[in-house]
Write a protein that holds these residues in place. Sequence first.
Motif, PDB file in Angstrom:
ATOM      1  N   VAL A 253      -4.605  16.243   1.343  1.00 56.83           N
ATOM      2  CA  VAL A 253      -5.996  16.035   1.737  1.00 56.83           C
ATOM      3  C   VAL A 253      -6.596  14.920   0.901  1.00 56.83           C
ATOM      4  N   THR A 254      -6.314  14.906  -0.378  1.00 51.18           N
ATOM      5  CA  THR A 254      -6.876  13.888  -1.245  1.00 51.18           C
ATOM      6  C   THR A 254      -6.281  12.516  -0.935  1.00 51.18           C
ATOM      7  N   LEU A 255      -4.996  12.446  -0.576  1.00 50.34           N
ATOM      8  CA  LEU A 255      -4.398  11.153  -0.255  1.00 50.34           C
ATOM      9  C   LEU A 255      -5.080  10.558   0.964  1.00 50.34           C
ATOM     10  N   LEU A 256      -5.334  11.387   1.957  1.00 45.43           N
ATOM     11  CA  LEU A 256      -6.035  10.926   3.154  1.00 45.43           C
ATOM     12  C   LEU A 256      -7.409  10.392   2.782  1.00 45.43           C
ATOM     13  N   ASP A 257      -8.109  11.126   1.920  1.00 46.50           N
ATOM     14  CA  ASP A 257      -9.419  10.660   1.484  1.00 46.50           C
ATOM     15  C   ASP A 257      -9.317   9.371   0.698  1.00 46.50           C
ATOM     16  N   LEU A 258      -8.271   9.234  -0.106  1.00 42.31           N
ATOM     17  CA  LEU A 258      -8.077   8.007  -0.890  1.00 42.31           C
ATOM     18  C   LEU A 258      -7.829   6.826   0.043  1.00 42.31           C
ATOM     19  N   LEU A 259      -6.930   7.005   1.001  1.00 44.39           N
ATOM     20  CA  LEU A 259      -6.610   5.936   1.941  1.00 44.39           C
ATOM     21  C   LEU A 259      -7.853   5.477   2.689  1.00 44.39           C
ATOM     22  N   ASP A 260      -8.622   6.448   3.142  1.00 42.39           N
ATOM     23  CA  ASP A 260      -9.831   6.147   3.891  1.00 42.39           C
ATOM     24  C   ASP A 260     -10.774   5.266   3.070  1.00 42.39           C
TER      25      ASP A 260
ATOM     26  N   ILE B 237      -9.926   3.475  -0.070  1.00 46.10           N
ATOM     27  CA  ILE B 237      -9.383   2.317  -0.768  1.00 46.10           C
ATOM     28  C   ILE B 237      -8.916   1.223   0.185  1.00 46.10           C
ATOM     29  N   LEU B 238      -8.564   1.592   1.428  1.00 42.03           N
ATOM     30  CA  LEU B 238      -8.113   0.587   2.385  1.00 42.03           C
ATOM     31  C   LEU B 238      -9.234   0.134   3.307  1.00 42.03           C
ATOM     32  N   ASP B 239     -10.258   0.926   3.438  1.00 42.26           N
ATOM     33  CA  ASP B 239     -11.276   0.635   4.438  1.00 42.26           C
ATOM     34  C   ASP B 239     -12.679   0.468   3.871  1.00 42.26           C
TER      35      ASP B 239
ATOM     36  N   ARG C 223     -11.764  -3.261  -2.625  1.00 44.92           N
ATOM     37  CA  ARG C 223     -10.748  -2.799  -1.687  1.00 44.92           C
ATOM     38  C   ARG C 223      -9.344  -3.092  -2.198  1.00 44.92           C
ATOM     39  N   PHE C 224      -8.427  -2.198  -1.888  1.00 47.37           N
ATOM     40  CA  PHE C 224      -7.038  -2.364  -2.305  1.00 47.37           C
ATOM     41  C   PHE C 224      -6.450  -3.649  -1.734  1.00 47.37           C
ATOM     42  N   GLY C 225      -5.631  -4.313  -2.527  1.00 48.81           N
ATOM     43  CA  GLY C 225      -4.912  -5.478  -2.017  1.00 48.81           C
ATOM     44  C   GLY C 225      -5.678  -6.781  -2.118  1.00 48.81           C
ATOM     45  N   THR C 226      -6.796  -6.797  -2.822  1.00 49.26           N
ATOM     46  CA  THR C 226      -7.601  -8.017  -2.920  1.00 49.26           C
ATOM     47  C   THR C 226      -7.054  -8.924  -4.006  1.00 49.26           C
ATOM     48  N   MET C 227      -6.641 -10.117  -3.614  1.00 47.87           N
ATOM     49  CA  MET C 227      -6.056 -11.048  -4.581  1.00 47.87           C
ATOM     50  C   MET C 227      -6.631 -12.448  -4.411  1.00 47.87           C
TER      51      MET C 227
ATOM     52  N   PRO D 234       0.826  -1.220   0.000  1.00 49.28           N
ATOM     53  CA  PRO D 234       0.000   0.000   0.000  1.00 49.28           C
ATOM     54  C   PRO D 234       0.857   1.266   0.000  1.00 49.28           C
ATOM     55  N   ILE D 235       1.770   1.334  -0.951  1.00 54.32           N
ATOM     56  CA  ILE D 235       2.538   2.571  -1.099  1.00 54.32           C
ATOM     57  C   ILE D 235       1.752   3.495  -2.016  1.00 54.32           C
ATOM     58  N   GLU D 236       2.087   4.772  -1.929  1.00 63.80           N
ATOM     59  CA  GLU D 236       1.307   5.777  -2.640  1.00 63.80           C
ATOM     60  C   GLU D 236       1.139   5.453  -4.118  1.00 63.80           C
ATOM     61  N   ALA D 237       2.219   5.057  -4.771  1.00 65.83           N
ATOM     62  CA  ALA D 237       2.166   4.785  -6.216  1.00 65.83           C
ATOM     63  C   ALA D 237       1.143   3.697  -6.538  1.00 65.83           C
ATOM     64  N   ASN D 238       1.151   2.619  -5.761  1.00 64.02           N
ATOM     65  CA  ASN D 238       0.209   1.516  -6.019  1.00 64.02           C
ATOM     66  C   ASN D 238      -1.229   1.918  -5.738  1.00 64.02           C
ATOM     67  N   LEU D 239      -1.421   2.684  -4.666  1.00 61.93           N
ATOM     68  CA  LEU D 239      -2.771   3.131  -4.329  1.00 61.93           C
ATOM     69  C   LEU D 239      -3.340   3.990  -5.447  1.00 61.93           C
ATOM     70  N   TRP D 240      -2.534   4.927  -5.932  1.00 60.60           N
ATOM     71  CA  TRP D 240      -3.003   5.787  -7.015  1.00 60.60           C
ATOM     72  C   TRP D 240      -3.219   5.001  -8.302  1.00 60.60           C
TER      73      TRP D 240
END
Lengths: 235, 72
Positions: B11-18, B20-22, A74-78, A49-55
Amino acid sequence: MMVYVYAIIDRPTVLVPAIPGLEGAALDTLPYRNIGAVVSLSALGKSRPIEANLWQHETVVEALMTDHSVLPVRFGTMFPDEAAVQAVLRTRYAEFSAGLKRVRGYVELGLRVLWDDDSDLPLTPDQQLLPSPGSGRAYMLARLEEECKLQVRRERANALAEDIHTPLARLAAETTRQTLITPRLLLTAAYLVKREQVSAFRQEVEMLNSTYPEVRLLCTGPWPPFSFVAVTDEQ
Amino acid sequence: MSQSVLKEKKVTLLDLLDRILDKGVLLNGDITISVADVDLIYVGLKVLLSSVDTVERMRTAAAQSPAQIEEK
């Protein structure tokens, strides 16, 4: 290698976006009846879950959203293989079909409302003056006063959050919200809004910013409908 | 650009994390998250944190003799 999943989509095959998935892997669609899952092959352990992968994950989902109804995953689903993915599509077909239908044509807009109100914040215990010895009663009265202040503040917060949320909720099909996650975060909310209503929504946010100078509204999006993939009780 | 429609990356990264991870759809897959170069896995919907090696061994063992899975 494992199969990495980005989103559930409303077609069994799609013209995948001309962008790579994680690790530069090619995107593909796995079909089941009239829906599909957009996937790519991933080396196990590579979906950090590094920034590049998330984006990258987000970019894929947003690209799919331009032409399709999408339920972001959700991110990371495999999964170990394609058959396993299709099995899930089969098992949860009704749920996914209903979800895709519900969000078709909608986007998610996020809202944070910051409350610049510290005038009435009760003193924290270490800020309070220590009571003189023996004045237990005085101490209790002081605590009671602090509790009342806190309660008043909470009620003001709920009323203010309601005043801000209500006109925005009118522009949305569904909403989620939380009040005072932290003392300064008056309202945290998400709104499922028709694509064509996004600018009207933003205009409403601007108006609310002017109407309530003691708060600051921060609106982000449009996002894929992450917060609205399941049916909630809130409307 | 108006202040309220912030596109600041933080701000957008925080919103993304919230999100995409949850949030988003939770499938019955293995979610692999790496922390400090140690690959950790959420197996199914149970929050079972284990190294990839351990889970692979358990999986292999289960395939061979389900009644004799040992915890290593």
